[in-house]
Design a protein around this motif. Structure first.
Motif, PDB file in Angstrom:
ATOM      1  N   MET A  70       0.495  25.082  -1.841  1.00 40.56           N
ATOM      2  CA  MET A  70      -0.828  24.467  -1.670  1.00 40.56           C
ATOM      3  C   MET A  70      -0.906  23.557  -0.456  1.00 40.56           C
ATOM      4  O   MET A  70      -1.984  23.346   0.094  1.00 40.56           O
ATOM      5  N   HIS A  71       0.220  22.992  -0.012  1.00 35.80           N
ATOM      6  CA  HIS A  71       0.210  22.066   1.115  1.00 35.80           C
ATOM      7  C   HIS A  71       0.433  22.773   2.458  1.00 35.80           C
ATOM      8  O   HIS A  71       0.584  22.112   3.491  1.00 35.80           O
ATOM      9  N   LEU A  72       0.421  24.100   2.454  1.00 34.40           N
ATOM     10  CA  LEU A  72       0.563  24.886   3.677  1.00 34.40           C
ATOM     11  C   LEU A  72      -0.806  25.402   4.108  1.00 34.40           C
ATOM     12  O   LEU A  72      -1.706  25.574   3.290  1.00 34.40           O
ATOM     13  N   ASP A  73      -0.948  25.671   5.390  1.00 32.02           N
ATOM     14  CA  ASP A  73      -2.219  26.162   5.941  1.00 32.02           C
ATOM     15  C   ASP A  73      -2.153  27.657   6.197  1.00 32.02           C
ATOM     16  O   ASP A  73      -1.126  28.189   6.634  1.00 32.02           O
ATOM     17  N   ALA A  78      -3.774  26.958   0.139  1.00 35.45           N
ATOM     18  CA  ALA A  78      -4.925  26.071  -0.050  1.00 35.45           C
ATOM     19  C   ALA A  78      -5.091  25.062   1.076  1.00 35.45           C
ATOM     20  O   ALA A  78      -6.196  24.583   1.328  1.00 35.45           O
ATOM     21  N   GLY A  79      -4.000  24.664   1.731  1.00 35.72           N
ATOM     22  CA  GLY A  79      -4.103  23.730   2.847  1.00 35.72           C
ATOM     23  C   GLY A  79      -4.480  22.316   2.439  1.00 35.72           C
ATOM     24  O   GLY A  79      -5.161  21.611   3.188  1.00 35.72           O
ATOM     25  N   THR A  80      -4.026  21.862   1.259  1.00 29.32           N
ATOM     26  CA  THR A  80      -4.321  20.496   0.837  1.00 29.32           C
ATOM     27  C   THR A  80      -3.421  19.505   1.571  1.00 29.32           C
ATOM     28  O   THR A  80      -2.459  19.889   2.249  1.00 29.32           O
ATOM     29  N   ALA A  82      -0.609  16.311   1.588  1.00 28.30           N
ATOM     30  CA  ALA A  82       0.647  16.145   0.856  1.00 28.30           C
ATOM     31  C   ALA A  82       0.440  15.362  -0.434  1.00 28.30           C
ATOM     32  O   ALA A  82       1.085  15.648  -1.456  1.00 28.30           O
ATOM     33  N   THR A  83      -0.445  14.376  -0.404  1.00 22.73           N
ATOM     34  CA  THR A  83      -0.676  13.570  -1.597  1.00 22.73           C
ATOM     35  C   THR A  83      -1.231  14.424  -2.736  1.00 22.73           C
ATOM     36  O   THR A  83      -0.836  14.263  -3.898  1.00 22.73           O
ATOM     37  N   SER A  84      -2.122  15.351  -2.423  1.00 23.22           N
ATOM     38  CA  SER A  84      -2.649  16.250  -3.451  1.00 23.22           C
ATOM     39  C   SER A  84      -1.534  17.105  -4.053  1.00 23.22           C
ATOM     40  O   SER A  84      -1.483  17.329  -5.275  1.00 23.22           O
ATOM     41  N   TYR A  85      -0.644  17.590  -3.207  1.00 23.34           N
ATOM     42  CA  TYR A  85       0.502  18.356  -3.692  1.00 23.34           C
ATOM     43  C   TYR A  85       1.358  17.496  -4.611  1.00 23.34           C
ATOM     44  O   TYR A  85       1.784  17.933  -5.691  1.00 23.34           O
ATOM     45  N   GLY A  86       1.594  16.240  -4.218  1.00 28.06           N
ATOM     46  CA  GLY A  86       2.375  15.350  -5.056  1.00 28.06           C
ATOM     47  C   GLY A  86       1.723  15.102  -6.405  1.00 28.06           C
ATOM     48  O   GLY A  86       2.394  15.125  -7.442  1.00 28.06           O
TER      49      GLY A  86
END
Length: 396
Positions: A70-73, A78-80, A82-86
């Motif tokens: 999710m934190h990858l573009d 999803a391209g979120t 890092a905090t969202s991934y955490g």
């Protein structure tokens, strides 16, 4: 504000008011993952743990929610931030560490190296399917005889014409038995450590499931064996050489752990808090006893500080400043300790009931013993910080 004004009392599970510090998207992701875990995972996690089952039917569900990589573009990710991934990792591990481990390995250990160091062909081949949950990845670094010392790994890759031939083994590999692709790190004579993108149907590749685990039972763990496994040159990750490759991936995954561990600890605390209000001894709920309140307060304070630390490190990772590996070690070392302490303390509040799978505490406690040592033991992270403080390397 007048001196007589009083702020609203904080929630018992949010003593520092941290939830108000997340933006709308972060809050929506956190709430969606929490609801999914409460509806889909929590009612079944005890049985899955007891039976040693990873529910593979949830993999496409995780993909549909956008949680894989999710934190990858790009490439379907999803391209979120890092905090969202955490935050997603925190909520996933509140369900079970095995669930968060699956997502961490898929996104940070298998997808990240392809995304960061792979060729365009490798990215197009694997990332969209992995993001959708149609393909599962694993990360082959740890070996039977080389855990904390990857520089001396025994797995070797040798050139044979335009191909590479790999021999060796990897151990304790999450997702290994169900993976469609493995990121395998091997020593070479001329180029140092290289990473290889290995379809698991390659001749010479075998994945053996590790059974009889007392921890992370809701997780597929395997041994990978390479017996004259032949790969073409285009299987090599072209944009990285040396230990920088695997260590950077571990730093990505450790970031998820420092959030995730707080989720496991929170689950234990919430269970103990609820139990203390209904369990009656000596004519009153045990939550009214001073020693029980002391335990609950200490857990609440430690978990709040751990979550504040995680939030701060997330903001650093999302900023132009970036997040140093030593700061990730700080977070992983501190927050796993906090979570283990919460699990052990919560178990004492429940007494004998604390060991039953009717409650999640003993399951979390067992899982966290593995989380404490994988992707960097306490000793490794202590010495990373010790080297930063003193300038002296104490690994040897």
């Amino acid at each position: 504000m007048s001196s007589s004004s009083r702020a609203t009392a904080p929630l018992p599970t949010d003593l520092l008011g941290l939830r108000a510090r997340f933006d709308e998207e972060e809050t929506a992701i956190r709430d969606a993952v929490r609801k999914y875990v409460e509806d889909r995972i929590t009612p079944n996690a005890g049985d899955w743990f007891e039976e040693g089952v990873f529910p593979e039917d949830i993999i496409p569900e995780l993909g549909e929610m956008g949680l894989l990589g999710m934190h990858l573009d790009g490439y379907g990710c999803a391209g979120t931030n890092a905090t969202s991934y955490g935050l997603a990792c925190l909520e996933l591990e509140a369900g079970d560490s095995g669930l968060r481990s699956f997502v961490s390995v898929q996104g940070s250990l298998a997808m990240f190296p392809i995304w960061k160091y792979g060729s365009e062909e490798q990215k197009e081949r694997w990332l969209p399917d992995m993001a959708a949950g149609k393909a599962v990845g694993c990360f082959g670094l740890t070996e039977p005889d080389h855990g904390s010392d990857p520089a001396n790994m025994s797995t070797r890759a040798k050139r044979d014409g335009s191909d590479w031939v790999i021999n060796g083994a990897k151990m304790w590999i999450t997702n290994g038995p169900i993976a469609d692709v493995a990121i395998v790190w091997a020593n070479t004579d001329e180029e140092g450590v290289l990473g290889f993108v290995v379809p698991t149907d390659t001749p010479g590749f075998t994945a053996n499931e590790i059974k009889h685990k007392a921890s992370l039972r809701m997780s597929k763990t395997g041994e990978l064996v390479f017996d004259n496994m032949r790969l073409p040159q285009d299987a090599v990750l072209p944009n990285v050489r040396g230990l920088k490759g695997p260590l950077s991936c571990l730093s990505e995954a450790r970031f998820g752990i420092l959030f995730g561990a707080i989720g496991a600890g929170r689950s234990c605390f919430e269970t103990a808090l609820d139990y203390s209000k209904s369990r009656v001894q000596f004519g009153q709920p045990i939550g009214g006893f001073q020693l029980t309140q002391q335990k609950l307060v200490q857990m609440a304070m430690d978990l709040a500080k751990g979550e504040l630390l995680a939030q701060h490190l997330g903001r650093l990772k999302d900023s132009d400043t970036g997040l140093a590996p030593e700061q990730v070690s700080f977070g992983k070392l501190n927050n796993v300790r906090v979570a283990i302490d919460a699990a052990r303390t919560a178990r004492t509040i429940l007494g004998g009931n604390g060991i039953s799978h009717e409650y999640p505490i003993m399951r979390h406690a067992a899982n966290l013993e593995s989380v404490l040592t994988y992707e960097g033991t306490e000793e490794v992270h202590t010495l990373i910080l010790g080297q930063l403080l003193t300038g002296q390397a104490a690994f040897k």
